[in-house]
Design a protein around this motif. Structure first.
Motif, short mmCIF file in Angstrom:
data_model
loop_
_atom_site.label_atom_id
_atom_site.label_comp_id
_atom_site.label_asym_id
_atom_site.label_seq_id
_atom_site.Cartn_x
_atom_site.Cartn_y
_atom_site.Cartn_z
N PHE A 161 -48.91 -3.95 14.05
CA PHE A 161 -50.14 -3.91 13.26
C PHE A 161 -49.99 -4.56 11.89
CE2 PHE A 161 -50.79 -0.10 16.03
CZ PHE A 161 -51.92 -0.56 16.69
N PHE A 162 -48.78 -4.94 11.50
CA PHE A 162 -48.58 -5.50 10.15
C PHE A 162 -49.47 -6.72 9.92
CE2 PHE A 162 -43.89 -3.92 9.68
CZ PHE A 162 -44.36 -2.62 9.60
N LYS A 163 -49.41 -7.69 10.82
CA LYS A 163 -50.16 -8.93 10.63
C LYS A 163 -51.67 -8.71 10.61
CE LYS A 163 -47.04 -12.54 12.34
NZ LYS A 163 -46.92 -13.61 13.36
N PRO A 164 -52.23 -8.03 11.62
CA PRO A 164 -53.70 -7.87 11.61
C PRO A 164 -54.21 -7.09 10.41
CG PRO A 164 -52.71 -6.64 13.43
CD PRO A 164 -51.65 -7.52 12.88
N ILE A 165 -53.49 -6.07 9.96
CA ILE A 165 -53.96 -5.30 8.81
C ILE A 165 -53.91 -6.16 7.55
CG2 ILE A 165 -53.43 -3.36 7.28
CD1 ILE A 165 -52.58 -1.76 9.72
N VAL A 166 -52.79 -6.85 7.33
CA VAL A 166 -52.68 -7.69 6.13
C VAL A 166 -53.75 -8.77 6.14
CG1 VAL A 166 -51.22 -9.34 4.91
CG2 VAL A 166 -50.23 -7.23 5.81
N PHE A 194 -38.80 -5.11 9.32
CA PHE A 194 -39.42 -6.29 8.78
C PHE A 194 -38.87 -7.49 9.55
CE2 PHE A 194 -40.96 -9.37 5.82
CZ PHE A 194 -42.10 -8.79 5.32
N GLY A 195 -39.44 -7.68 10.73
CA GLY A 195 -38.93 -8.68 11.66
C GLY A 195 -37.86 -8.09 12.54
N SER A 200 -38.53 -14.23 13.36
CA SER A 200 -39.68 -13.32 13.23
C SER A 200 -39.87 -12.87 11.79
CB SER A 200 -39.50 -12.10 14.15
OG SER A 200 -38.33 -11.37 13.82
N ALA A 201 -38.79 -12.71 11.03
CA ALA A 201 -38.92 -12.34 9.61
C ALA A 201 -39.57 -13.47 8.82
CB ALA A 201 -37.55 -12.00 9.03
N ARG A 202 -39.16 -14.70 9.10
CA ARG A 202 -39.79 -15.84 8.44
C ARG A 202 -41.28 -15.90 8.76
NH1 ARG A 202 -35.37 -20.62 9.73
NH2 ARG A 202 -34.13 -20.40 7.83
N ASP A 203 -41.59 -15.69 10.02
CA ASP A 203 -42.98 -15.75 10.44
C ASP A 203 -43.81 -14.67 9.78
OD1 ASP A 203 -45.15 -16.68 12.36
OD2 ASP A 203 -44.92 -14.60 13.02
N LEU A 204 -43.28 -13.46 9.72
CA LEU A 204 -44.02 -12.35 9.10
C LEU A 204 -44.18 -12.59 7.59
CD1 LEU A 204 -45.36 -9.60 9.26
CD2 LEU A 204 -43.09 -8.54 9.15
N ASN A 205 -43.13 -13.04 6.94
CA ASN A 205 -43.24 -13.35 5.51
C ASN A 205 -44.30 -14.41 5.25
OD1 ASN A 205 -41.47 -11.64 4.09
ND2 ASN A 205 -39.70 -12.88 4.62
N SER A 476 -34.42 -12.19 0.20
CA SER A 476 -33.31 -11.31 0.58
C SER A 476 -33.44 -10.83 2.01
CB SER A 476 -33.24 -10.11 -0.38
OG SER A 476 -32.88 -10.53 -1.68
N ILE A 477 -34.68 -10.52 2.42
CA ILE A 477 -34.90 -10.12 3.81
C ILE A 477 -34.42 -11.22 4.76
CG2 ILE A 477 -36.72 -9.79 5.55
CD1 ILE A 477 -36.56 -7.31 4.06
N GLU A 478 -34.79 -12.46 4.47
CA GLU A 478 -34.45 -13.56 5.36
C GLU A 478 -32.95 -13.86 5.33
OE1 GLU A 478 -37.04 -16.86 4.61
OE2 GLU A 478 -38.84 -15.60 4.79
N SER A 479 -32.33 -13.75 4.16
CA SER A 479 -30.89 -13.97 4.07
C SER A 479 -30.13 -12.93 4.88
CB SER A 479 -30.43 -13.94 2.61
OG SER A 479 -30.94 -15.05 1.90
N GLY A 480 -30.61 -11.67 4.87
CA GLY A 480 -29.97 -10.63 5.65
C GLY A 480 -30.03 -10.92 7.15
#
Length: 528
Positions: A161-166, A194-195, A200-205, A476-480
């Motif tokens: 639901f993250f994408k549709p709500i945002v 978060f991904g 998927s993290a890149r896409d969500l960001n 930082s999320i993406e680097s992780g």
């Protein structure tokens, strides 16, 4: 780590306690803290477990401490028609049960009715689907009618639901900050996961940053809400005895452990899709790694700290499959095996244990291994960071009845024990030069008033204040995720998953991971 694997999908960075029944609602908070500014907190997923077990008790505790403004409003959004009173009553009953369960930690285990009445009188339930436009129209109308216009949107929902709500928040203008209202803010709080990998993290960001500025996004990791996690920085940088030796010349290895005695506890469906590695390593354990290994920031300003974290995550060498061991608990003295849990496939290869050897490619830590482990149905519940110093030369003691000197180990104890511990060597009383290992310990409860901690109070309060220090930035999320992507998508196929008995220490292959380096895990059940 290649440049094309970092910092994508992110805009440039922009500049606790659970006191059940502790007293009446106060005009000001503890230790001189000021109440947060007025705002409307919108909780998507108001009927969920997170709202009931963590968010409501944390908001209640902030109310008890006088840290919420009288202009505070809470709107709970969830599918399913129900009356506001019924929703509040359910949350109140859960809060009372929580108080009873925590009676030994919470001043008698009673809910302060005055504080709960103050909070619940500001709560409203709104029925609606998370992808229905009319929900966002109604939210906009209510928020626009408030005198302050401030709003925080908390996504306590499943990741789907993250994408549709945002997107709907953005398209309905709910994330637009009103320049005519000085200090007006709109903020977005997103829970993990978060991904599920780097892509998927890149896409969500990228999706989120189409509708909100990076400065508006608060990616929350509840580990960072723990006082004992935050105190790692204080221990390191407020004490002259530690910083000079906090480097490769003096430290042999660092072990970070987050073990649980519980199994998946009815969350088999979620765990089957996630596993221990995704659930814990690139977020929780990497956050602990960052706290213990980041370079000193110029100040505790939010972006100064987050910049140093970003540098640290960039310096993590990408893990290889040979650096990682997966395990799955099997039936043992402590309970049934993972495959016998509800909603788990009989032939499941999902890992409930993960161990990793991590290296940081920078001047301070080059060559120092960081050993990370996490698991369910383990021998003990323990979250801690153990920093082992290099052994001193044995030459001076070769004529004594000692075969080897016990290494000095400084342990930061995060959960369930709160404090620090230091293992070192002294002379045993008597005529001969005989060396014995001793231990010095500090417990928070010996020096500070006991304050049970749900873990979200500080995070919610900081979000209301606009303090992003304890929240994760997109880079930082993406680097992780970048650091672990080769493990999640190995060229040779999925990693093997080794069995270990429920109530054990993990698979023997995890012991072999350290044995290859001539080292061993710290015991999970050593003497306190």
């Amino acid at each position: 780590m290649s440049n094309d694997a970092k910092h994508t999908g992110a805009s440039s960075p922009q500049p606790a306690s659970c006191k059940i029944g502790a007293g009446p609602h106060a005009a000001g908070g503890p230790a001189g803290k000021r109440p947060a500014p007025p705002c409307t907190l919108v909780i998507f997923g108001a009927g969920g477990d997170l709202t009931r077990r963590l968010l409501t008790p944390s908001l209640y505790n902030l109310s008890v401490d006088g840290l919420l403004d009288d202009g505070m409003r809470i709107i709970g959004v969830n599918h399913g028609e129900r009356e506001t009173k019924a929703w509040i009553d359910d949350l109140g009953q859960s809060l009372k049960q929580f108080a009873a369960d925590k009676a030994s930690e919470s001043h008698g285990g009673r809910v302060d009715e005055k504080a709960w009445k103050w909070l619940s009188s500001r709560m409203t339930y709104m029925a609606g689907e998370f992808e229905a436009d009319d929900v966002f129209d109604r939210l906009k109308e209510r928020i626009d009618q408030s005198s302050h216009g401030n709003a925080i949107f908390y996504l306590a929902v499943g990741a789907r639901f993250f994408k549709p709500i945002v997107e709907r928040l953005g398209r309905h203008g709910l994330l637009k900050e009103d320049a005519q209202r000085k200090g007006c803010f709109r903020r977005l709080v997103i829970e993990k996961p978060f991904g599920t990998d780097l892509a998927s993290a890149r896409d969500l960001n990228a999706h989120i940053l189409r509708f909100a500025a990076e400065s508006q996004v608060y990616r929350i990791d509840h580990f960072l809400g723990k006082d004992t996690v935050q105190s790692v920085l204080a221990v390191r940088f407020a004490n002259a005895m530690f910083e000079p030796v906090w480097r490769r010349e003096y430290i042999d290895n660092v072990q970070i452990t987050a073990s649980e005695t519980l199994g998946v506890e009815g969350r088999g469906k979620f765990y089957e899709q996630t596993g221990a590695f995704r659930d814990m390593v690139p977020n929780h354990l990497f956050q602990l790694l960052a706290m213990v290994a980041l370079e000193p920031p110029n100040s505790f300003d939010a972006e100064a700290v987050r910049n140093k974290k970003a540098e640290l995550f960039d310096a993590i060498e990408p893990l290889k499959p040979s650096d990682v061991v997966f395990g799955q608990y099997e039936t043992g003295d402590a309970g049934v095996g993972y495959r016998d849990e509800p909603d788990v496939a009989q032939d499941s290869t999902t890992e409930t244990y993960a161990a990793a050897r991590v290296f940081i490619d920078n001047w301070r830590w080059a060559g120092v291994p960081f050993y990370l482990r996490t698991g369910k149905r383990m021998a003990a519940r323990r979250t801690e960071i153990a920093v082992q110093l290099k052994r001193v030369p044995f030459l001076l003691f070769r004529g004594t009845p000692v075969e080897a000197l016990t290494p000095n180990i400084f342990t930061l104890r995060i959960d369930p024990a709160h404090g620090t511990r230091f293992d070192f060597n002294v002379k045993v009383p008597g005529p001969a030069m005989q060396i014995g290992a001793v231990r010095s310990a500090f417990n928070y409860n010996d020096f500070f008033a006991e304050r049970a901690n749900v873990g979200y109070e500080t995070l919610l309060y900081d979000c209301m204040l606009g303090d992003v220090t304890l929240f994760q930035r997109a880079d930082s999320i993406e680097s992780g995720w970048c650091a672990v992507d080769r493990v999640l998508h190995p060229e040779g196929g999925a990693l093997p998953v080794y069995g270990y008995p429920a109530g054990g220490n993990g698979p023997v292959q995890a012991d072999e991971l350290l044995a290859r380096d001539g080292r061993a895990w710290r015991p999970l059940q050593d003497a306190e």
